[in-house]
Design a protein around this motif. Structure first.
Motif, PDB file in Angstrom:
ATOM      1  N   GLY A  24       0.647  -1.122   0.069  1.00 31.41           N
ATOM      2  CA  GLY A  24      -0.031  -0.042   0.050  1.00 31.41           C
ATOM      3  C   GLY A  24       0.727   1.224   0.045  1.00 31.41           C
ATOM      4  O   GLY A  24       0.401   2.300  -0.439  1.00 31.41           O
ATOM      5  N   PHE A  27       2.329   1.778  -3.508  1.00 30.19           N
ATOM      6  CA  PHE A  27       1.464   2.252  -4.390  1.00 30.19           C
ATOM      7  C   PHE A  27       1.258   3.830  -4.145  1.00 30.19           C
ATOM      8  O   PHE A  27       0.898   4.299  -5.087  1.00 30.19           O
ATOM      9  CB  PHE A  27      -0.026   1.536  -4.362  1.00 30.19           C
ATOM     10  CG  PHE A  27      -0.971   1.750  -5.332  1.00 30.19           C
ATOM     11  CD1 PHE A  27      -0.776   1.638  -6.602  1.00 30.19           C
ATOM     12  CD2 PHE A  27      -2.183   2.365  -4.940  1.00 30.19           C
ATOM     13  CE1 PHE A  27      -1.774   1.907  -7.555  1.00 30.19           C
ATOM     14  CE2 PHE A  27      -3.134   2.746  -5.702  1.00 30.19           C
ATOM     15  CZ  PHE A  27      -2.812   2.304  -7.130  1.00 30.19           C
ATOM     16  N   VAL A  44      -0.497   0.317 -12.304  1.00 31.12           N
ATOM     17  CA  VAL A  44      -1.848   0.049 -11.522  1.00 31.12           C
ATOM     18  C   VAL A  44      -1.906  -1.098 -11.675  1.00 31.12           C
ATOM     19  O   VAL A  44      -2.436  -1.779 -10.746  1.00 31.12           O
ATOM     20  CB  VAL A  44      -2.632   1.173 -11.797  1.00 31.12           C
ATOM     21  CG1 VAL A  44      -3.933   0.908 -11.084  1.00 31.12           C
ATOM     22  CG2 VAL A  44      -2.208   2.536 -11.631  1.00 31.12           C
ATOM     23  N   ALA A  45      -2.167  -1.698 -12.809  1.00 28.31           N
ATOM     24  CA  ALA A  45      -2.688  -3.088 -13.065  1.00 28.31           C
ATOM     25  C   ALA A  45      -1.758  -4.207 -12.519  1.00 28.31           C
ATOM     26  O   ALA A  45      -2.157  -5.119 -12.037  1.00 28.31           O
ATOM     27  CB  ALA A  45      -2.754  -3.275 -14.614  1.00 28.31           C
ATOM     28  N   PHE A  47       0.476  -3.467 -10.028  1.00 27.91           N
ATOM     29  CA  PHE A  47       0.105  -3.640  -8.636  1.00 27.91           C
ATOM     30  C   PHE A  47      -0.987  -4.474  -8.098  1.00 27.91           C
ATOM     31  O   PHE A  47      -0.684  -5.280  -7.100  1.00 27.91           O
ATOM     32  CB  PHE A  47      -0.159  -2.115  -8.188  1.00 27.91           C
ATOM     33  CG  PHE A  47       1.282  -1.400  -7.499  1.00 27.91           C
ATOM     34  CD1 PHE A  47       1.747  -1.743  -6.384  1.00 27.91           C
ATOM     35  CD2 PHE A  47       1.723  -0.434  -8.234  1.00 27.91           C
ATOM     36  CE1 PHE A  47       2.935  -1.137  -5.941  1.00 27.91           C
ATOM     37  CE2 PHE A  47       2.877   0.220  -7.892  1.00 27.91           C
ATOM     38  CZ  PHE A  47       3.590  -0.064  -6.584  1.00 27.91           C
ATOM     39  N   ALA A  48      -2.070  -4.383  -8.717  1.00 27.79           N
ATOM     40  CA  ALA A  48      -3.255  -4.997  -8.662  1.00 27.79           C
ATOM     41  C   ALA A  48      -3.017  -6.701  -8.701  1.00 27.79           C
ATOM     42  O   ALA A  48      -3.295  -7.430  -7.964  1.00 27.79           O
ATOM     43  CB  ALA A  48      -4.532  -4.783  -9.660  1.00 27.79           C
ATOM     44  N   VAL A  49      -2.303  -6.978  -9.851  1.00 33.35           N
ATOM     45  CA  VAL A  49      -2.165  -8.474 -10.270  1.00 33.35           C
ATOM     46  C   VAL A  49      -0.829  -8.997  -9.115  1.00 33.35           C
ATOM     47  O   VAL A  49      -1.182 -10.110  -8.344  1.00 33.35           O
ATOM     48  CB  VAL A  49      -1.491  -8.445 -11.482  1.00 33.35           C
ATOM     49  CG1 VAL A  49      -0.777  -9.966 -11.751  1.00 33.35           C
ATOM     50  CG2 VAL A  49      -2.599  -8.212 -12.528  1.00 33.35           C
ATOM     51  N   GLY A  51      -0.742  -8.028  -6.006  1.00 36.35           N
ATOM     52  CA  GLY A  51      -1.545  -8.259  -4.654  1.00 36.35           C
ATOM     53  C   GLY A  51      -2.284  -9.492  -4.743  1.00 36.35           C
ATOM     54  O   GLY A  51      -2.473 -10.176  -3.836  1.00 36.35           O
ATOM     55  N   LEU A  52      -3.142  -9.769  -5.988  1.00 37.78           N
ATOM     56  CA  LEU A  52      -3.869 -10.712  -6.077  1.00 37.78           C
ATOM     57  C   LEU A  52      -3.281 -12.034  -6.184  1.00 37.78           C
ATOM     58  O   LEU A  52      -3.571 -13.098  -5.625  1.00 37.78           O
ATOM     59  CB  LEU A  52      -4.706 -10.576  -7.516  1.00 37.78           C
ATOM     60  CG  LEU A  52      -5.667 -11.545  -7.721  1.00 37.78           C
ATOM     61  CD1 LEU A  52      -6.797 -11.558  -6.862  1.00 37.78           C
ATOM     62  CD2 LEU A  52      -6.590 -11.498  -9.154  1.00 37.78           C
TER      63      LEU A  52
END
Length: 416
Positions: A24, A27, A44-45, A47-49, A51-52
């Motif tokens: 976090g 980011f 941004v994508a 970062f999301a991938v 974390g997922l």
């Protein structure tokens, strides 16, 4: 769901919390300082991938249990999340410190020979990324701090792995030792119960059957010439049969001898002497002192020793008189069984104090020794050919708690 150690769950929760906290903050730093480039959407994508993938790995590719090799699924997850981090690091240096939770979350499952080089490579990438985004003069901490932190983290990780391996070996040894001890205790219990049954059978059923055999043989010899004597022999054999049945039922339930249920020890010995007296053999009971109240195990042992000794007198000694003497002193109680029979050559070593046993007989004296030892005492045999035999059992009375021992603490001697 697999069982985990509470400390392991606590450590996992801290590592996961640190990862998402750093993710976090990285980011947020990207949005405040690095946003605006051509690859903002991709970052941004990623970062999301990133974390997922981390969350999915927790459920789909959990780390192996300590001491177990990593699964292929876990290795694939570790490689995937590391690859995404490398791409993210190339596009957004703000993700630099997300490598530290990865070091604990993924690399601790790898063997040290793999985990240490990988940790060194991740640390080098962190240093390179910090230098790349540095502004102004080079800060030495950018070069020194990451390797120092990584070295400490890796050393702790390797130490914990090795310590865990040693503890697992120790636990395996303890479990194996406990299992072996349980097997040994079961075997000792079986042997103790077998010894108990052997001595009880010898002192009750075997002696009763021997007496019945002699009486029936005597009845058969005089059946035609003296019917009254023959019937008397048969009647006495029937009485012995009834008494043997009572004794058999009592030792099956590990109870005291039947004579002790109705009499004190002197009374039971007096009854035994009267019962063993008969044509050709006179048994006299003598009491010296007052025995008082004795532990049940001591009374039973002395009575059984007396039964065994008188059985030997009747069957082997060819004696005409026997004396059963119970002597009570302040510190011990002793039982002497003396006869005027043929005697024998006693073994000076005490290992075979009696006639050489054949295949079916000769177990009375070893059984009496075992009983005396179980009660905390000793048994001695004195005999000279042609001058009779004296069997003496002495049991100390002070302190009773220390002298009365369980059968499981007694070295075993063969009884059957």
């Amino acid at each position: 769901m697999r069982d985990t150690d509470p400390d392991e769950r606590w450590l996992g929760a801290v590592v996961h919390a640190a990862f998402f906290l750093l993710l976090g903050s990285s980011f947020a730093r990207f949005l405040t300082r690095d946003q605006g480039g051509a690859h903002t959407g991709w970052v941004v994508a990623l970062f999301a991938v990133f974390g997922l993938l981390y969350v999915l790995g927790r459920f789909l590719a959990p780390a192996p249990r300590p001491g177990s090799p990593p699964t292929r699924r876990h290795l694939v997850w570790l490689g995937s999340v590391s690859a995404v981090w490398l791409v993210l690091l190339a596009l957004a240096p703000s993700a630099t410190w997300c490598a530290m939770p990865l070091l604990f979350a993924g690399l601790h499952a790898l063997p040290p020979r793999i985990a240490v080089p990988v940790a060194a490579a991740l640390t080098a990438l962190v240093v390179a990324s910090e230098i790349r985004v540095a502004e102004g003069p080079l800060n030495p901490n950018m070069v020194v701090a990451p390797p120092a932190v990584a070295a400490v983290a890796t050393a702790v990780m390797v130490h914990l792995q090795r310590q865990g391996a040693r503890q697992r070996v120790l636990i395996d040894d303890l479990v194996r030792t406990r299992h072996e001890l349980a097997v040994t205790e079961r075997r000792a219990g079986v042997l103790a119960e077998r010894q108990r049954l052997a001595t009880e059978i010898h002192d009750t059923l075997a002696q009763g059957l021997s007496s019945q055999q002699m009486l029936l043989q005597a009845a058969g010899r005089v059946w035609g010439t003296d019917p009254e004597a023959a019937r008397a022999h048969v009647h006495r054999a029937a009485e012995i049969t009834s008494r043997s049945l009572v004794e058999a039922r009592r030792f099956v339930y590990d109870l005291a001898p039947a004579d002790l249920a109705a009499h004190t020890l002197p009374g039971a010995l007096a009854v035994l002497a009267e019962r063993e007296s008969g044509p050709g053999l006179t048994v006299e009971f003598r009491l010296d002192g007052e025995p008082g109240r004795l532990p049940e195990r001591v009374e039973a042992a002395l009575l059984r020793i007396a039964q065994g000794a008188l059985a030997n007198v009747r069957e082997h000694a060819a004696a005409t008189r026997a004396a059963l003497t119970l002597t009570c002193l302040d510190d011990q109680i002793s039982l002497d069984v003396a006869d005027d029979g043929r005697g024998f050559e006693a073994d000076p070593s005490g290992t075979r104090p009696g006639p050489a046993p054949d295949s079916a007989r000769g177990h009375g004296l070893p059984a009496m020794r075992i009983r005396a030892r179980q009660a905390g005492g000793t048994l001695t045999v004195e005999s000279t050919p042609g001058e009779g035999t004296v069997v003496s059992a002495a049991i100390p009375l002070a302190p009773l708690a220390a002298t009365v021992r369980s059968a499981s603490d007694t070295p075993k001697e063969p009884a059957l």
